[in-house]
Design a protein around this motif. Structure first.
Motif, PDB file in Angstrom:
ATOM      1  N   LEU A 295       0.819  -1.212   0.000  1.00  0.00           N
ATOM      2  CA  LEU A 295       0.000   0.000   0.000  1.00  0.00           C
ATOM      3  C   LEU A 295       0.859   1.271   0.000  1.00  0.00           C
ATOM      4  CD1 LEU A 295      -2.902  -0.946   2.451  1.00  0.00           C
ATOM      5  CD2 LEU A 295      -3.017  -0.728  -0.047  1.00  0.00           C
ATOM      6  N   PHE A 296       2.027   1.187   0.641  1.00  0.00           N
ATOM      7  CA  PHE A 296       2.859   2.389   0.784  1.00  0.00           C
ATOM      8  C   PHE A 296       3.969   2.480  -0.262  1.00  0.00           C
ATOM      9  CE2 PHE A 296       1.080   1.570   4.981  1.00  0.00           C
ATOM     10  CZ  PHE A 296       0.542   2.804   5.299  1.00  0.00           C
ATOM     11  N   LEU A 297       4.057   1.557  -1.126  1.00  0.00           N
ATOM     12  CA  LEU A 297       5.061   1.608  -2.189  1.00  0.00           C
ATOM     13  C   LEU A 297       4.502   2.366  -3.383  1.00  0.00           C
ATOM     14  CD1 LEU A 297       6.551  -2.009  -2.156  1.00  0.00           C
ATOM     15  CD2 LEU A 297       7.595   0.088  -1.272  1.00  0.00           C
ATOM     16  N   PRO A 298       5.413   2.955  -4.216  1.00  0.00           N
ATOM     17  CA  PRO A 298       4.942   3.618  -5.441  1.00  0.00           C
ATOM     18  C   PRO A 298       4.172   2.629  -6.309  1.00  0.00           C
ATOM     19  CG  PRO A 298       7.250   4.137  -5.013  1.00  0.00           C
ATOM     20  CD  PRO A 298       6.881   3.091  -4.035  1.00  0.00           C
ATOM     21  N   GLN A 299       3.037   3.085  -6.775  1.00  0.00           N
ATOM     22  CA  GLN A 299       2.162   2.171  -7.514  1.00  0.00           C
ATOM     23  C   GLN A 299       2.627   2.038  -8.967  1.00  0.00           C
ATOM     24  OE1 GLN A 299      -0.447   0.464  -6.007  1.00  0.00           O
ATOM     25  NE2 GLN A 299       0.546   1.319  -4.172  1.00  0.00           N
ATOM     26  N   ASN A 300       2.875   0.787  -9.357  1.00  0.00           N
ATOM     27  CA  ASN A 300       3.158   0.456 -10.753  1.00  0.00           C
ATOM     28  C   ASN A 300       2.550  -0.931 -11.007  1.00  0.00           C
ATOM     29  OD1 ASN A 300       5.089  -1.539  -9.848  1.00  0.00           O
ATOM     30  ND2 ASN A 300       6.548   0.149  -9.557  1.00  0.00           N
ATOM     31  N   SER A 301       2.786  -1.465 -12.195  1.00  0.00           N
ATOM     32  CA  SER A 301       2.125  -2.737 -12.562  1.00  0.00           C
ATOM     33  C   SER A 301       2.599  -3.884 -11.673  1.00  0.00           C
ATOM     34  CB  SER A 301       2.386  -3.046 -14.035  1.00  0.00           C
ATOM     35  OG  SER A 301       3.786  -3.107 -14.294  1.00  0.00           O
ATOM     36  N   TRP A 302       3.889  -3.907 -11.323  1.00  0.00           N
ATOM     37  CA  TRP A 302       4.385  -5.022 -10.493  1.00  0.00           C
ATOM     38  C   TRP A 302       3.869  -4.913  -9.068  1.00  0.00           C
ATOM     39  CZ3 TRP A 302       6.414  -9.184 -12.460  1.00  0.00           C
ATOM     40  CH2 TRP A 302       7.016  -9.138 -13.726  1.00  0.00           C
ATOM     41  N   VAL A 303       3.835  -3.672  -8.557  1.00  0.00           N
ATOM     42  CA  VAL A 303       3.332  -3.488  -7.183  1.00  0.00           C
ATOM     43  C   VAL A 303       1.847  -3.849  -7.129  1.00  0.00           C
ATOM     44  CG1 VAL A 303       2.887  -1.783  -5.396  1.00  0.00           C
ATOM     45  CG2 VAL A 303       5.086  -1.781  -6.579  1.00  0.00           C
ATOM     46  N   LYS A 304       1.084  -3.432  -8.145  1.00  0.00           N
ATOM     47  CA  LYS A 304      -0.348  -3.767  -8.152  1.00  0.00           C
ATOM     48  C   LYS A 304      -0.580  -5.276  -8.234  1.00  0.00           C
ATOM     49  CE  LYS A 304      -1.923   0.588 -10.178  1.00  0.00           C
ATOM     50  NZ  LYS A 304      -2.599   1.241 -11.341  1.00  0.00           N
ATOM     51  N   LEU A 305       0.297  -5.942  -9.029  1.00  0.00           N
ATOM     52  CA  LEU A 305       0.162  -7.399  -9.121  1.00  0.00           C
ATOM     53  C   LEU A 305       0.431  -8.065  -7.778  1.00  0.00           C
ATOM     54  CD1 LEU A 305      -0.259  -9.878 -10.930  1.00  0.00           C
ATOM     55  CD2 LEU A 305       2.203  -9.820 -11.432  1.00  0.00           C
ATOM     56  N   LEU A 306       1.503  -7.666  -7.088  1.00  0.00           N
ATOM     57  CA  LEU A 306       1.813  -8.229  -5.766  1.00  0.00           C
ATOM     58  C   LEU A 306       0.748  -7.863  -4.750  1.00  0.00           C
ATOM     59  CD1 LEU A 306       5.677  -7.584  -5.592  1.00  0.00           C
ATOM     60  CD2 LEU A 306       4.516  -9.780  -5.870  1.00  0.00           C
ATOM     61  N   LEU A 307       0.225  -6.609  -4.862  1.00  0.00           N
ATOM     62  CA  LEU A 307      -0.823  -6.175  -3.948  1.00  0.00           C
ATOM     63  C   LEU A 307      -2.063  -7.075  -4.105  1.00  0.00           C
ATOM     64  CD1 LEU A 307      -1.885  -4.123  -1.889  1.00  0.00           C
ATOM     65  CD2 LEU A 307      -2.647  -2.707  -3.822  1.00  0.00           C
ATOM     66  N   GLY A 308      -2.422  -7.398  -5.335  1.00  0.00           N
ATOM     67  CA  GLY A 308      -3.576  -8.289  -5.558  1.00  0.00           C
ATOM     68  C   GLY A 308      -3.343  -9.678  -5.016  1.00  0.00           C
TER      69      GLY A 308
END
Length: 284
Positions: free
Chosen positions: A22-35
């Motif tokens: 949630l606190f990391l810069p949002q990009n495609s890899w972060v969104k994938l891990l977040l999901g």
């Protein structure tokens, strides 16, 4: 590590990973891990809640429809007992399953295969013989005798004898004994020594006859040319012919002999003297 702790650690890792994403810069890899962390967190929490709700209130909070096993323990136990009684432990179910298993057929087949082996039969007979030899017959004999005596004294001896006579007639034991006697008599007559003995006995008895007139003359004349050997041969043929006639199942003479034997056995069975003799013999 126990599975309950492993599940807890996994849920904690999913939660920590979700917060970090949630606190990391949002990009495609972060969104994938977040999901992924979100799905793991939701699935793990749902599984924990479902399993916990079966046994107790989650986190001690009395949420409706939780602690299901404790609340319905009696119903579950009664249902299990009813299912066991009606589906598994009833006579029809057990009989059906035993038939499907073919247990007795398998056991009997196995025993038959074992008994067919000669060494197994020999060992079995040897063990049985040894067991019989080791039986304390001296100690058991008085008890067996007393038991038999009590049984016979409690019954009507005449009734038992009549039943024995009927069984003898039904199984034709009297005829079998008669045939055995006829066979033994035929063997005895065929013995050359016995044939000679019959000739000597007949010759001596004819010689002792005191007949006057023509009868005495005829007997003495016959003895003059009929020696003991010839008399024995004639008597042998006569006796064997009579034995064969009685042994013939269709012979009227055999029927008369068998009828006489059965009548005599019936008379002996009905005689009060026979009953008293049997009781006296048993008491002695």
């Amino acid at each position: 590590m126990k599975s309950r702790y492993l599940a807890g650690y996994s849920l904690a890792v999913m939660g920590a990973g979700f917060l970090v994403m949630l606190f990391l810069p949002q990009n495609s890899w972060v969104k994938l891990l977040l999901g992924g962390f979100e799905a793991g967190l939701v699935g793990g929490f749902a599984d924990w809640f479902a399993v916990t709700a079966l046994f107790r209130h989650p986190m001690g909070i009395p949420i409706p429809h939780t602690s299901l096993l404790l609340k319905n323990r009696n119903k579950i136990v009664n249902s299990l007992i009813s299912a066991l009684e009606t589906e598994l432990l009833n006579k029809e179910s057990i009989t059906s399953r035993l038939r499907q298993m073919k247990l007795f057929q398998s056991v009997s087949t196995g025993l038959f295969k074992l008994i067919r082996r000669k060494e197994v039969r020999m060992k079995l007979l040897s063990s049985l013989e040894q067991a019989v030899r080791e039986l304390p017959l001296e100690k058991a004999a008085p008890h067996i005798r007393d038991m038999v005596l009590r049984y016979i004294h409690s019954r009507n001896i005449t009734e038992l004898l009549n039943r024995a006579v009927k069984e003898t007639e039904a199984h034709q034991l009297d005829e079998k004994v008669l045939d055995y006697g006829l066979l033994y008599a035929a063997e005895w007559v065929n013995n050359p020594d016995n044939e000679m003995m019959l000739g000597k006995l007949a010759h001596a008895k004819l010689d002792e006859l005191q007949l006057g007139g023509m009868k005495g003359f005829a007997v003495q004349a016959m003895l003059g040319f009929m020696n003991e050997e010839k008399l024995g041969a004639i008597l042998k043929k006569l006796i064997l012919s009579a034995l064969l006639e009685v042994a013939n199942p269709e012979s009227p003479y055999r029927e008369r002999v068998v009828t006489g034997i059965r009548e005599r056995l019936a008379q002996v069975a009905d005689s009060p003297e026979t009953e008293s003799r049997v009781k006296g013999w048993l008491d002695d």
